[in-house]
Design an enzyme around this catalytic site. Structure first.
Site, short mmCIF file in Angstrom:
data_model
loop_
_atom_site.label_atom_id
_atom_site.label_comp_id
_atom_site.label_asym_id
_atom_site.label_seq_id
_atom_site.Cartn_x
_atom_site.Cartn_y
_atom_site.Cartn_z
N ASP A 1 44.21 48.75 30.83
CA ASP A 1 43.82 47.46 31.34
C ASP A 1 45.00 46.53 31.05
O ASP A 1 45.85 46.81 30.21
CB ASP A 1 42.53 46.96 30.65
CG ASP A 1 41.85 45.89 31.49
OD1 ASP A 1 40.64 45.68 31.31
OD2 ASP A 1 42.54 45.28 32.33
C1 GLC Z 1 41.49 42.40 33.85
C2 GLC Z 1 40.26 43.25 33.95
C3 GLC Z 1 40.41 44.45 34.84
C4 GLC Z 1 41.33 44.09 35.98
C5 GLC Z 1 42.71 43.88 35.39
C6 GLC Z 1 43.71 43.38 36.45
O1 GLC Z 1 41.67 41.91 32.57
O2 GLC Z 1 39.66 43.67 32.72
O3 GLC Z 1 39.10 44.82 35.30
O4 GLC Z 1 41.35 45.13 36.95
O5 GLC Z 1 42.71 42.96 34.30
O6 GLC Z 1 43.34 42.12 36.90
#
Ligand code: GLC
Length: 720
Positions: free
Chosen positions: A258
């Protein structure tokens, strides 16, 4: 030998899709040809971001970059290279599909596939290799800010609805990224909370949907969660990534972190992380020329190899997986499509089957579409955008029909008046609302038109602002916010014909439930929200949705909140214990005998259905259930036959019953149809923590068949 550049065939038209595509075996052969040609620096660079949403290819070899994009409900608007700002392009407006909680409420896996194909096509048109979804985390607490992005409280429902979505997306050549692996069931302290959970609850509740996504859905990537499990961040967690995902499940795709979920080099290298996104630097503010190289899998990793701390063994495995992703998504696919009529229809068809009719006393609904009555539409969610916020799943929709517009379209002869009634203080369709202290004036204005109207339609619920249905925070309580409960009580006092329409992605308390004649759960339905709300209210659509999660009467009736101990939620000093174990949602309500306001699997129709002639037969490997469903009503409609199974006198803790099968059947008025379901006996196993394996208990089971978890008929069966 084929040049590298030629390996990445890009297809000019849809017709070419399928022609000249490499097989998996040919892709592996290509990887063997490419890998030896890469330098150490090129290999390491592929393992981390070069921008907010892209990872590098190898320009000198014609290996293209990989582009990643949110989100699960549609392709997010373009984001800047080096920061979280939007690039304000004018060509990136998309179809806003219903939230995945709404897709789950359809209980119709066929719609999941159509959803995936449409989303995959829009991703391809936006030139994205990977769409960051679906979110598969289980609904544990009604307060979680991201429940709207997930598919409810039951692992079987989530699994069955997720696999076709993944297959649909990937059938277009777009990779999915199932997320957030694992145990990301809240937003409070999401970057650091350490979740303690029993092996049984992990295996029986929180992992099954991810396992189905990988083993049956063949997802091409998976996203590590921010939180910790067993004191180790999920993005570099040996148990989750190496032992379970790449070991037991034989995952051959890419583990992506993430954004900002990586905290060190060493464990990221050896515990199975393949691509690091969004950690730390924004690519600008750092001492080095190009600071994405400062990422943990960037320069620090190269230096660690050069000083002999690591060989290139782990790196080559990561790069194999990344090249596999690159070749799979650049394999002669079509160019996709954007915001075409077919995609709008998919969005509408899903929305149509998602709406759950919770209450309809004296059949006050549907309203006569030709009525010339005076209709008062009250509530901020009748007019505000419910798509342009919520965090990473937010979208720039090509269009968004508001409930007010939908109601006006649905009742062309009626005299429809609108009044906000309350405000969340957030901008509505860009307009700035009066400051919150004007709430009284808003309430009084709404009560005035309500008193003079024949019918009141209240459209409220939650919204996509912080500490509502939004990433990055959880709700502070279980109540409808912004004074809605008081307003609803006063509306129904001045006009008993007050219908409540809730747009939300979470359960809420309904202290006024006895006083209102009808309640419609309308979810976040995306671009088509308003059209579908209007069509449900005027009977064009006969609701057929079922609740994918329980609605407790009060918060403390729900499993994690019943302990009244912060360590159970949201954790104390970043330590959290899932003490409810396997008993979440209806499992808790059934086993602790706590009646919910509305049960998992519940949903009314404008028709009446009868489920009869039920039989349960056991074969060597299955329980075969058959039933006849009859539409006794005057309207065509659909019903969902649900099959739950419980073990009698188990030697371990078991829920009274667990969902093991469901089938939605559409029936014309007066029609009846036989429905058959097959429940594999192996699906009745529990996870034996001592043996660290699955075990099927012999003896008596009860099979429950019905149209809601709290409306079933029991049948005894013996497994020997
Ligand atoms: C965010 C989310 C994830 C998302 C990623 C990119 O913090 O937790 O679901 O796809 O970052 O935006």
């Amino acid at each position: 030998m084929v040049t590298i550049a030629a390996l990445f065939v890009s297809c000019s038209t849809q017709e070419q899709q399928g022609k000249g595509q490499m097989t998996e075996a040919q892709i592996e052969q290509r990887i063997d040809e490419i890998l030896p040609q890469l330098t150490l620096e090129e290999k390491a660079a592929m393992c981390h971001a070069q921008s907010k949403f892209s990872t590098p290819g190898v320009p000198r070899l014609g290996i293209p970059e990989i582009w990643w994009s949110d989100g699960p409900h549609g392709v997010r608007a373009e984001i800047n290279w080096n920061d979280w700002g939007y690039s304000s392009w004018t060509n990136d407006s998309v179809t806003a599909f219903p939230a995945l909680s709404a897709l789950a409420a359809t209980f119709n896996p066929e719609l999941s596939y159509l959803y995936g194909v449409a989303l995959g096509e829009e991703s391809r048109y936006r030139k994205k290799n990977v769409i960051l979804g679906p979110g598969l985390n289980i609904y544990r607490t009604p307060l979680n800010g991201r429940n709207f992005e997930y598919m409810g409280e039951d692992p079987y429902l989530t699994s069955v609805m997720a696999v076709p979505y993944i297959q649909g997306v990937q059938s277009t050549g777009t990779a999915t990224s199932v997320k957030h692996f694992a145990l990301n069931n809240q937003e409070v302290d999401r970057m650091s909370v350490n979740v303690k959970v029993s092996d049984r609850a992990l295996r029986e509740i929180y992992l099954p949907a991810f396992k189905a996504a990988i083993v049956r859905g063949h997802a091409w990537t998976i996203m590590g969660a921010y939180n910790k499990y067993q004191d180790e961040h999920c993005c570099s967690n040996k148990t989750l990534l190496m032992d379970i995902l790449k070991g037991e499940w034989q995952f051959d795709g890419v583990v992506v972190s993430d954004w900002g979920g990586v905290h060190e080099t060493d464990r990221s290298v050896v515990n199975g992380l393949d691509v690091e996104m969004g950690t730390y630097t924004n690519g600008l503010t750092s001492e080095s020329k190009f600071s994405f190289d400062d990422y943990f899998l960037g320069r620090p990793y190269v230096n660690a190899i050069k000083c002999g701390k690591f060989t290139e063994k782990e790196l080559d495995d990561k790069v194999r997986r990344i090249l596999r992703l690159n070749l799979r998504t650049n394999n002669g696919w079509g160019n996709g499509r954007m915001t075409c009529d077919e995609h709008m229809k998919v969005a509408h068809d899903i929305a149509k089957e998602a709406v759950v009719l919770l209450k309809n006393e004296t059949d006050v609904l549907p309203l006569n579409k030709d009525s010339e009555l005076k209709i008062a539409v009250v509530g901020e969610n009748a007019v505000r955008s419910l798509i342009k916020a919520g965090g990473s799943s937010e979208l720039k929709p090509k269009y968004e029909v508001s409930p007010l517009e939908g109601i006006r379209n649905a009742f062309p002869k009626a005299n429809v008046e609108q009044s906000l009634g309350y405000t969340s203080g957030m901008s509505v369709y860009g307009a700035v609302l009066p400051p919150r202290e004007n709430q009284d004036s808003l309430r009084l204005a709404a009560l005035k038109i309500a008193k003079e109207a024949d019918i009141v339609i209240f459209v409220g619920g939650l919204n996509k602002s912080h500490e509502q249905d939004c990433e990055g925070g959880d709700r502070k309580d279980y109540l409808l916010p912004f004074g809605q409960n008081q307003l609803i009580e006063q509306l129904v006092e001045v006009n008993p014909k007050t219908i409540v329409v809730l747009t939300s992605g979470n359960a809420v308390a309904m202290p006024w439930i006895e006083k209102v004649p009808a309640v419609v759960q309308a979810w976040y339905l995306g671009s088509e929200l308003g059209n579908v709300v209007g069509e449900v209210l005027n009977g064009t659509i006969n609701p057929s949705g079922k609740l994918p999660f329980s609605y407790p009467v009060k918060l403390e009736d729900s499993a994690p909140h019943s302990f009244a101990d912060a360590v159970v939620y949201p954790g104390v000093d970043k330590q959290e214990e899932y003490r409810e174990d396997i008993l979440i949602g209806y499992r808790w309500h059934d086993t602790k005998d706590i009646k919910p306001l509305f049960a998992f699997g519940y949903g009314l129709s404008y028709s009446q259905f009868e489920i009869k002639n039920i039989s349960v037969n056991k074969t060597v490997s299955n329980l075969n259930i058959s039933a006849t469903v009859a539409n006794m009503g005057s309207r065509d409609g659909a019903e969902v036959v649900q099959v739950y199974v419980g073990k009698n006198d188990s030697k371990v803790l078991r829920a009274v019953k667990e969902l093991k099968g469901f089938k939605k059947v559409s029936l014309k008025s007066g029609e009846e149809q036989m429905v058959e379901l097959e429940v594999p006996i192996e699906s009745l196993a529990f996870y034996n923590e001592e043996l660290k394996s699955w075990e099927i208990e012999k003896g008596g089971y009860t099979v429950y068949v019905g149209n809601s978890s709290d409306n079933v008929q029991p049948f005894d069966v013996n497994i020997d």
